[in-house]
Scaffold this active site. Structure first.
Site, PDB file in Angstrom:
ATOM      1  N   ASP A 194      -4.740 -11.047  -0.410  1.00 55.65           N
ATOM      2  CA  ASP A 194      -3.063 -11.246  -0.620  1.00 55.65           C
ATOM      3  C   ASP A 194      -2.867 -11.067  -1.628  1.00 55.65           C
ATOM      4  O   ASP A 194      -3.446 -11.626  -2.677  1.00 55.65           O
ATOM      5  CB  ASP A 194      -3.195 -12.821   0.159  1.00 55.65           C
ATOM      6  CG  ASP A 194      -3.009 -13.314   0.542  1.00 55.65           C
ATOM      7  OD1 ASP A 194      -1.355 -12.814   0.934  1.00 55.65           O
ATOM      8  OD2 ASP A 194      -1.875 -14.416  -0.145  1.00 55.65           O
ATOM      9  N   HIS A 195      -1.420 -10.510  -1.435  1.00 56.05           N
ATOM     10  CA  HIS A 195      -0.831 -10.137  -2.690  1.00 56.05           C
ATOM     11  C   HIS A 195      -1.030  -9.352  -3.255  1.00 56.05           C
ATOM     12  O   HIS A 195      -1.460  -9.567  -4.757  1.00 56.05           O
ATOM     13  CB  HIS A 195      -0.462 -11.792  -3.437  1.00 56.05           C
ATOM     14  CG  HIS A 195       0.508 -12.004  -2.445  1.00 56.05           C
ATOM     15  ND1 HIS A 195       0.567 -12.885  -1.305  1.00 56.05           N
ATOM     16  CD2 HIS A 195       2.154 -11.921  -2.377  1.00 56.05           C
ATOM     17  CE1 HIS A 195       1.427 -14.010  -0.950  1.00 56.05           C
ATOM     18  NE2 HIS A 195       2.759 -13.448  -1.516  1.00 56.05           N
TER      19      HIS A 195
ATOM     20  N   HIS B 183       3.427  -4.740   3.781  1.00 55.35           N
ATOM     21  CA  HIS B 183       3.891  -5.593   5.307  1.00 55.35           C
ATOM     22  C   HIS B 183       2.907  -6.965   5.167  1.00 55.35           C
ATOM     23  O   HIS B 183       1.918  -7.231   4.250  1.00 55.35           O
ATOM     24  CB  HIS B 183       2.506  -4.529   5.930  1.00 55.35           C
ATOM     25  CG  HIS B 183       3.187  -3.233   6.376  1.00 55.35           C
ATOM     26  ND1 HIS B 183       3.288  -3.176   7.377  1.00 55.35           N
ATOM     27  CD2 HIS B 183       2.063  -2.710   5.763  1.00 55.35           C
ATOM     28  CE1 HIS B 183       3.585  -2.215   7.021  1.00 55.35           C
ATOM     29  NE2 HIS B 183       3.167  -1.247   6.446  1.00 55.35           N
TER      30      HIS B 183
ATOM     31  N   GLU C 209      -0.471  -4.606  11.646  1.00 55.45           N
ATOM     32  CA  GLU C 209       0.744  -4.121  11.006  1.00 55.45           C
ATOM     33  C   GLU C 209       2.156  -4.034  10.552  1.00 55.45           C
ATOM     34  O   GLU C 209       2.287  -5.206   9.720  1.00 55.45           O
ATOM     35  CB  GLU C 209       0.289  -2.522  10.733  1.00 55.45           C
ATOM     36  CG  GLU C 209       0.863  -2.125   9.185  1.00 55.45           C
ATOM     37  CD  GLU C 209       0.503  -0.594   9.070  1.00 55.45           C
ATOM     38  OE1 GLU C 209      -0.197  -0.559   7.847  1.00 55.45           O
ATOM     39  OE2 GLU C 209       0.709  -0.034   9.374  1.00 55.45           O
TER      40      GLU C 209
ATOM     41  N   HIS D  11       0.837  -1.038  -0.159  1.00 49.72           N
ATOM     42  CA  HIS D  11      -0.093   0.106  -0.148  1.00 49.72           C
ATOM     43  C   HIS D  11       0.668   0.924  -0.086  1.00 49.72           C
ATOM     44  O   HIS D  11       2.183   1.051  -0.071  1.00 49.72           O
ATOM     45  CB  HIS D  11      -0.718  -0.031   1.025  1.00 49.72           C
ATOM     46  CG  HIS D  11      -0.479   0.137   2.692  1.00 49.72           C
ATOM     47  ND1 HIS D  11      -0.981   0.685   3.883  1.00 49.72           N
ATOM     48  CD2 HIS D  11       0.920  -0.272   3.114  1.00 49.72           C
ATOM     49  CE1 HIS D  11      -0.069   0.789   4.598  1.00 49.72           C
ATOM     50  NE2 HIS D  11       1.192   0.520   4.236  1.00 49.72           N
TER      51      HIS D  11
ATOM     52  N   CYS E 183       6.361   6.106   4.060  1.00 50.38           N
ATOM     53  CA  CYS E 183       5.056   5.489   4.220  1.00 50.38           C
ATOM     54  C   CYS E 183       3.955   5.619   2.546  1.00 50.38           C
ATOM     55  O   CYS E 183       3.055   4.999   2.294  1.00 50.38           O
ATOM     56  CB  CYS E 183       3.587   5.136   5.215  1.00 50.38           C
ATOM     57  SG  CYS E 183       4.685   4.084   6.788  1.00 50.38           S
TER      58      CYS E 183
ATOM     59  N   HIS F 121       4.539  -0.307  -0.744  1.00 51.52           N
ATOM     60  CA  HIS F 121       5.746  -0.663   0.297  1.00 51.52           C
ATOM     61  C   HIS F 121       5.012  -2.230   0.481  1.00 51.52           C
ATOM     62  O   HIS F 121       3.357  -1.356   0.818  1.00 51.52           O
ATOM     63  CB  HIS F 121       6.445   0.527   1.262  1.00 51.52           C
ATOM     64  CG  HIS F 121       5.101   0.781   2.599  1.00 51.52           C
ATOM     65  ND1 HIS F 121       4.496   1.963   2.534  1.00 51.52           N
ATOM     66  CD2 HIS F 121       4.780   0.414   3.724  1.00 51.52           C
ATOM     67  CE1 HIS F 121       3.801   2.026   3.202  1.00 51.52           C
ATOM     68  NE2 HIS F 121       4.277   0.632   4.162  1.00 51.52           N
TER      69      HIS F 121
END
Length: 137
Positions: free
Chosen positions: A81-82, A43, A126, A16, A35, A41
């Protein structure tokens, strides 16, 4: 019957960027620091879904954790996810994907699948040290 809280843990990886379109890059960096990287980037999110209610006399369950696992997989893991949250998840096309906002989106996606008599709380990590909780309030 006593009230008990059951928990199901899940995991997803996502990228994100925290930023506001109407702000300059300098203003975004001032507020969101690294960020706000225009290249995004990622998490490794850890999710805990907690349900509180009375123990069912017939089953001995508050809620079947196998069913909860399936709901989380279908509604959250497959959706997030991903993924690049800003680009690929409709809820974040116009909303900043902060941990706070992600937890509210997750709560809302799950709430309609969980019986209304059960209290629900979302805990979203996170990072191992940064996490939020949301219970619909």
């Amino acid at each position: 019957m006593p009230k008990v809280t059951v928990h199901r843990k899940a995991h997803f990886n996502a990228a994100h960027r925290l930023y506001r379109k109407e702000w300059s890059d300098a203003k975004n960096f001032e507020v969101f620091n690294k960020c706000s990287n225009p290249n995004f980037h990622g998490h490794n999110y850890e999710l805990i879904v907690s349900l509180t209610g009375e123990i069912d006399k017939e089953t001995g369950y508050v809620y079947d954790l196998g069913k909860l696992k399936k709901i989380i997989k279908e509604e959250i893991e497959e959706a997030f996810d991903h993924k690049n949250l800003n680009v690929e998840v409709v809820e974040f096309k116009e909303q900043n994907p902060t941990a706070e906002n992600i937890s509210v989106v997750i709560y809302n996606k799950l709430r309609s699948h969980i019986p209304s008599h059960l209290e629900m709380e979302i805990t979203l990590y996170e990072t191992p040290r940064n996490f939020v909780t949301y219970s619909g309030n």
